[in-house]
Design a protein around this motif. Structure first.
Motif, PDB file in Angstrom:
ATOM      1  N   ASP A  31      -7.829  17.504  35.356  1.00  0.00           N
ATOM      2  CA  ASP A  31      -6.823  16.393  35.543  1.00  0.00           C
ATOM      3  C   ASP A  31      -5.726  16.250  34.116  1.00  0.00           C
ATOM      4  N   GLY A  32      -5.451  17.214  33.729  1.00  0.00           N
ATOM      5  CA  GLY A  32      -4.522  17.046  32.553  1.00  0.00           C
ATOM      6  C   GLY A  32      -5.255  16.865  31.371  1.00  0.00           C
ATOM      7  N   VAL A  33      -6.668  16.619  31.225  1.00  0.00           N
ATOM      8  CA  VAL A  33      -7.119  16.607  30.054  1.00  0.00           C
ATOM      9  C   VAL A  33      -8.198  17.668  29.683  1.00  0.00           C
ATOM     10  N   GLU A  34      -7.841  18.189  28.394  1.00  0.00           N
ATOM     11  CA  GLU A  34      -8.566  19.249  27.845  1.00  0.00           C
ATOM     12  C   GLU A  34     -10.073  19.070  27.833  1.00  0.00           C
ATOM     13  N   VAL A  35     -10.701  19.973  28.522  1.00  0.00           N
ATOM     14  CA  VAL A  35     -12.182  19.939  28.451  1.00  0.00           C
ATOM     15  C   VAL A  35     -12.747  21.067  27.925  1.00  0.00           C
TER      16      VAL A  35
END
Length: 80
Positions: A31-35
């Motif tokens: 969702d657009g967040v680096e994991v």
């Protein structure tokens, strides 16, 4: 909740023969967040086939690896 993957490259030019040290970062985003992020490194020397590399590496090699540079690199190895 969509996962996406992308790659980023960092290219260093090592003198005197313009050896290319390439670092690729594989980035996973949710969702657009680096994991997640992993790194891979490899080296390309004058005369190597770089056709499978990213466009940036191909362009750098094409600009720097003249016939003279390739010949000088090979001579430094005891070839040619």
């Amino acid at each position: 909740m969509a996962f996406t993957e992308k790659q980023e490259y960092k290219v260093e030019v090592l003198p005197p023969y313009s050896v290319l040290q390439v670092r690729r970062a594989d980035i996973v985003e949710k969702d657009g967040v680096e994991v997640g992020r992993t790194y891979h490194r490899h080296v390309r020397v004058p005369g190597d086939d770089v056709s499978a590399e990213c466009a940036e590496v191909q362009a750098i090699a094409g600009a720097l690896w003249t016939d003279e540079v390739v010949a000088a690199y090979n001579a430094s190895l005891g070839g040619e």
